[in-house]
Design an enzyme around this catalytic site. Structure first.
Site, PDB file in Angstrom:
ATOM      1  N   GLY A   1       0.821  -1.278  -0.016  1.00  0.00           N
ATOM      2  CA  GLY A   1      -0.031   0.118  -0.042  1.00  0.00           C
ATOM      3  C   GLY A   1       0.801   1.330  -0.067  1.00  0.00           C
ATOM      4  O   GLY A   1       0.285   2.199   0.578  1.00  0.00           O
TER       5      GLY A   1
ATOM      6  N   GLY B   1       1.518   3.037  -2.449  1.00  0.00           N
ATOM      7  CA  GLY B   1       0.750   3.813  -3.605  1.00  0.00           C
ATOM      8  C   GLY B   1      -0.545   4.556  -2.764  1.00  0.00           C
ATOM      9  O   GLY B   1      -0.776   6.023  -3.247  1.00  0.00           O
TER      10      GLY B   1
ATOM     11  N   CYS C   1     -14.356  -0.188 -24.498  1.00  0.00           N
ATOM     12  CA  CYS C   1     -13.316  -0.344 -25.504  1.00  0.00           C
ATOM     13  C   CYS C   1     -13.700  -1.758 -26.563  1.00  0.00           C
ATOM     14  O   CYS C   1     -14.195  -1.695 -27.007  1.00  0.00           O
ATOM     15  CB  CYS C   1     -11.949  -0.240 -24.922  1.00  0.00           C
ATOM     16  SG  CYS C   1     -10.741   0.538 -26.048  1.00  0.00           S
TER      17      CYS C   1
ATOM     18  N   GLN D   1     -16.140  -2.853 -28.861  1.00  0.00           N
ATOM     19  CA  GLN D   1     -15.905  -3.087 -30.310  1.00  0.00           C
ATOM     20  C   GLN D   1     -16.704  -4.660 -30.484  1.00  0.00           C
ATOM     21  O   GLN D   1     -17.054  -4.748 -31.583  1.00  0.00           O
ATOM     22  CB  GLN D   1     -14.560  -3.490 -30.719  1.00  0.00           C
ATOM     23  CG  GLN D   1     -13.696  -1.958 -30.639  1.00  0.00           C
ATOM     24  CD  GLN D   1     -12.294  -2.120 -30.452  1.00  0.00           C
ATOM     25  OE1 GLN D   1     -11.755  -3.246 -30.728  1.00  0.00           O
ATOM     26  NE2 GLN D   1     -11.554  -1.154 -30.553  1.00  0.00           N
TER      27      GLN D   1
ATOM     28  N   GLU E   1      -8.089  -6.845 -35.882  1.00  0.00           N
ATOM     29  CA  GLU E   1      -6.950  -7.217 -34.991  1.00  0.00           C
ATOM     30  C   GLU E   1      -7.013  -8.982 -34.714  1.00  0.00           C
ATOM     31  O   GLU E   1      -6.147  -9.388 -34.219  1.00  0.00           O
ATOM     32  CB  GLU E   1      -7.503  -6.607 -33.497  1.00  0.00           C
ATOM     33  CG  GLU E   1      -6.704  -7.164 -32.374  1.00  0.00           C
ATOM     34  CD  GLU E   1      -6.841  -6.407 -31.192  1.00  0.00           C
ATOM     35  OE1 GLU E   1      -8.215  -5.856 -30.865  1.00  0.00           O
ATOM     36  OE2 GLU E   1      -6.256  -6.612 -30.082  1.00  0.00           O
TER      37      GLU E   1
ATOM     38  N   HIS F   1     -12.416   4.929 -22.353  1.00  0.00           N
ATOM     39  CA  HIS F   1     -12.482   4.162 -20.925  1.00  0.00           C
ATOM     40  C   HIS F   1     -12.894   5.098 -19.777  1.00  0.00           C
ATOM     41  O   HIS F   1     -12.111   5.870 -19.389  1.00  0.00           O
ATOM     42  CB  HIS F   1     -10.985   3.846 -20.528  1.00  0.00           C
ATOM     43  CG  HIS F   1     -10.339   2.825 -21.279  1.00  0.00           C
ATOM     44  ND1 HIS F   1     -10.679   1.509 -21.027  1.00  0.00           N
ATOM     45  CD2 HIS F   1      -9.837   2.795 -22.534  1.00  0.00           C
ATOM     46  CE1 HIS F   1     -10.019   0.783 -22.037  1.00  0.00           C
ATOM     47  NE2 HIS F   1      -9.577   1.406 -22.872  1.00  0.00           N
TER      48      HIS F   1
ATOM     49  N   GLU G   1     -13.838   4.520 -17.018  1.00  0.00           N
ATOM     50  CA  GLU G   1     -13.324   4.153 -15.861  1.00  0.00           C
ATOM     51  C   GLU G   1     -12.267   5.250 -15.165  1.00  0.00           C
ATOM     52  O   GLU G   1     -11.875   5.337 -13.801  1.00  0.00           O
ATOM     53  CB  GLU G   1     -13.042   2.772 -15.752  1.00  0.00           C
ATOM     54  CG  GLU G   1     -11.791   2.072 -16.399  1.00  0.00           C
ATOM     55  CD  GLU G   1     -12.201   1.854 -18.006  1.00  0.00           C
ATOM     56  OE1 GLU G   1     -13.254   2.288 -18.366  1.00  0.00           O
ATOM     57  OE2 GLU G   1     -11.471   1.183 -18.547  1.00  0.00           O
TER      58      GLU G   1
HETATM   59  N1  GLN Z   1      -7.555  -4.137 -28.781  1.00  0.00           N
HETATM   60  C1  GLN Z   1      -8.584  -3.190 -29.085  1.00  0.00           C
HETATM   61  C2  GLN Z   1      -7.660  -1.921 -29.848  1.00  0.00           C
HETATM   62  O1  GLN Z   1      -6.498  -2.130 -29.726  1.00  0.00           O
HETATM   63  C3  GLN Z   1      -9.176  -2.617 -27.717  1.00  0.00           C
HETATM   64  C4  GLN Z   1      -8.459  -2.142 -26.747  1.00  0.00           C
HETATM   65  C5  GLN Z   1      -8.848  -1.852 -25.502  1.00  0.00           C
HETATM   66  O2  GLN Z   1      -9.727  -2.335 -24.833  1.00  0.00           O
HETATM   67  N2  GLN Z   1      -8.124  -1.024 -24.506  1.00  0.00           N
HETATM   68  O3  GLN Z   1      -8.396  -1.227 -30.456  1.00  0.00           O
END
Ligand code: GLN
Length: 540
Positions: free
Chosen positions: A17, A19, A387, A391, A411, A516, A518
């Site tokens: 801990g 951090g 993310c 997709q 990908e 993201h 989050e």
């Molecule tokens: N692999 C995917 C991309 O490169 C999603 C990346 C992620 O979820 N951060 O676009």
């Protein structure tokens, strides 16, 4: 006021801990009316955290300016409610890279460039730059790893050199572990004494020792540490295990950590206090109702253990939103691969209040995640795709609603017939050059939200910005087909016309985001998308 520097080092072992202690001191100093910032120095040779597998290193945290950092930066942001940047994260690789570049540019004017002093000097320059640019009264510098390991020695050297030049402006905190072996049943101080000795060998004497243990440190042990570590018993701070990391600032505050630091640096407390934080902790500790959220991922299995560090910000964002809605979170970890063929397992998903598919890379687990998404879509289970999760939601929609059977991402399948998810032209040349480090679409980008959508209902705004970390995008060539069949594109990047948010109609909550969210959730200000998702999950 001249900038003050507080170095935080770790003793005995990692993961105790350091951090969170740094983040807590940051909050405490802020609460005393000072402007503080924190930086992390990691000893590895990677230039940033972006090239590491999350199982290896934990979550990669991303700052607004696109820095790929250690997860501690996320803790600093969550505790201080302030956004940091690339200045706040340093690695051995970054320091060496810049020294070597300077050498190539003749900036050392013909001198022999040596590990000492040039590497510590570069480190010091960067620490000072971080403090100046943040206009901070205090710069907290957390040195990664544990004292006594070979890798962080040059950073200890930088700390020693800074103290030597300005002893009144530099303070050292050692966060150390005190084991209570079950066979003895007594708290042992010797490992901490040794950690202190190692620091002494590096020319550093800690001013404060934060003793981490499963139990509080008693007076006898404080005396012992005092005698053998050359500090006052009062400067040994007892930091026993607590239920939540967010309680640590209050614990350190009760131990008068802030007052001690200010006194040592001859500063006075300005007004302000921790009352907002206190209220938040009181509310959080009195939650009765529960909300059950499943996370379907692949970065949490290490041997016989489940390591959830890879998704740290997602977990924290769930907590912030749930607590704010008066519910305690119950997070269940589901391994994506299980849902590839197991129909029965897929049906069991109905037991969860909501399901999240977080970010990820590569092919493993992808088909399982797509099956989970299909089930959420068809069975009205609140779903949030982050993310990669977004997709895959688009791929699932293309396959099963638009009937583009072999829809995929380039990908997973380089030459797939229907690359619903594909790389942008500029990324193609990057990949060809194999120039992977720091070249994804990184950091904060604008997004315009379509009115009357779930996303608009959550954000209550037309313009937002969110942090990204990905190479692939939804392929605009399929946009018309997708929209025709009912996919709602509720967020678009205005500068590059990229699809940032998708959702569907007639579903309590089905949202996928290319970014993201989050990363920007904080305990006192939960992220609006997470809040809306949790709200619908609670209703379910
Ligand atoms: N692999 C995917 C991309 O490169 C999603 C990346 C992620 O979820 N951060 O676009």
């Amino acid at each position: 006021m001249k900038q003050k520097y507080i170095f935080v080092t770790g003793g005995v072992m990692s993961g105790i801990g350091k951090g969170v202690t740094t983040a807590s001191i940051l909050l405490i100093l802020q609460s005393k009316g000072y402007k503080a910032t924190a930086m992390k120095i990691d000893p590895y040779v990677n230039v940033d955290a972006g090239t590491m597998n999350p199982v290896e290193h934990g979550e990669i945290f991303v700052t607004d300016d696109g820095g790929e950092c250690d997860q501690d930066i996320g803790n600093y942001e969550r505790f201080s409610e302030k956004s940091l940047n690339k200045n706040n994260y340093l690695t051995t690789g970054k320091v060496y890279q810049s020294v070597i570049n300077k050498e190539r540019n003749l900036e050392y004017k013909g001198k022999c460039v040596e590990v000492v002093p040039h590497i510590p000097n570069e480190t010091i320059a960067r620490i000072k730059k971080a403090g100046k640019e943040a206009d901070a009264d205090f710069v907290l510098i957390e040195i990664g790893g544990t004292v006594g390991e070979y890798q962080n020695l040059l950073f200890l050297e930088a700390a020693r050199m800074m103290h030597l030049k300005n002893p009144k402006d530099v303070l050292f905190v050692l966060v150390s572990y005190l084991p209570i072996p079950s066979t003895i049943g007594e708290m042992k101080t010797k490992p901490t004494q040794n950690a202190n000795r190692i620091l002494n060998e590096a020319g550093i004497q800690p001013d404060i020792i934060v003793g981490r243990s499963s139990h509080p440190i008693d007076e006898t042990r404080k005396e012992k540490i005092s005698t053998f570590c050359n500090i006052e018993p009062d400067d040994v701070i007892s930091a026993p295990d607590l239920e939540s990391i967010y309680e640590i600032p209050l614990l350190l505050d009760k131990e008068k950590t802030g007052e001690k630091i200010l006194k040592k640096l001859e500063l006075k407390k300005k007004k302000k206090d921790l009352s907002e934080w206190k209220n938040f902790i009181t509310q959080m500790k009195n939650l009765k109702k529960k909300v059950r959220i499943a996370i379907v991922g692949k970065y949490f299995e290490t041997g016989d253990f489940v390591l959830t560090d890879s998704y740290l910000s997602v977990i924290e964002a769930i907590k912030h939103a749930s607590w704010n809605l008066n519910h305690k979170e119950e997070i269940v970890w589901l391994s994506a691969e299980k849902y590839e063929k197991d129909e029965k397992a897929v049906k069991e998903l109905k037991q969860y209040d909501g399901i999240i598919i977080p970010g990820g890379f590569g092919t493993r687990g992808v088909e399982g995640k797509i099956n989970v998404i299909k089930y959420c879509r068809k069975n009205n289970i609140p779903f949030l795709g982050l993310c990669l999760g977004m997709q895959l939601a688009v791929i699932e929609f293309a396959r099963n609603v638009c009937k583009i059977k072999d829809a995929s991402s380039s990908e997973f399948e380089k030459n797939c017939t229907h690359p619903i998810i594909d790389v942008m032209p500029d990324q193609k040349s990057i990949l060809k050059r194999k120039s992977y480090g720091g070249t994804m679409r990184l950091g904060s980008y604008k997004c315009n939200i379509k009115p009357k959508t779930t996303s608009f209902k959550a954000y209550k705004r037309k313009e937002i910005d969110e942090r990204h970390r990905h190479r692939f995008e939804v392929n605009n060539e399929y946009r018309e087909d997708l929209e025709k069949k009912g996919l709602i594109i509720s967020g678009v990047n205005p500068d590059h016309n990229l699809i940032e948010i998708v959702e569907i109609k007639k579903h309590p909550f089905f949202v996928g985001v290319q970014f993201h969210p989050e990363y920007k959730s904080r305990p006192l200000s939960p992220h609006p998308l997470f809040s809306e998702f949790i709200k619908k999950s609670i209703q379910r």
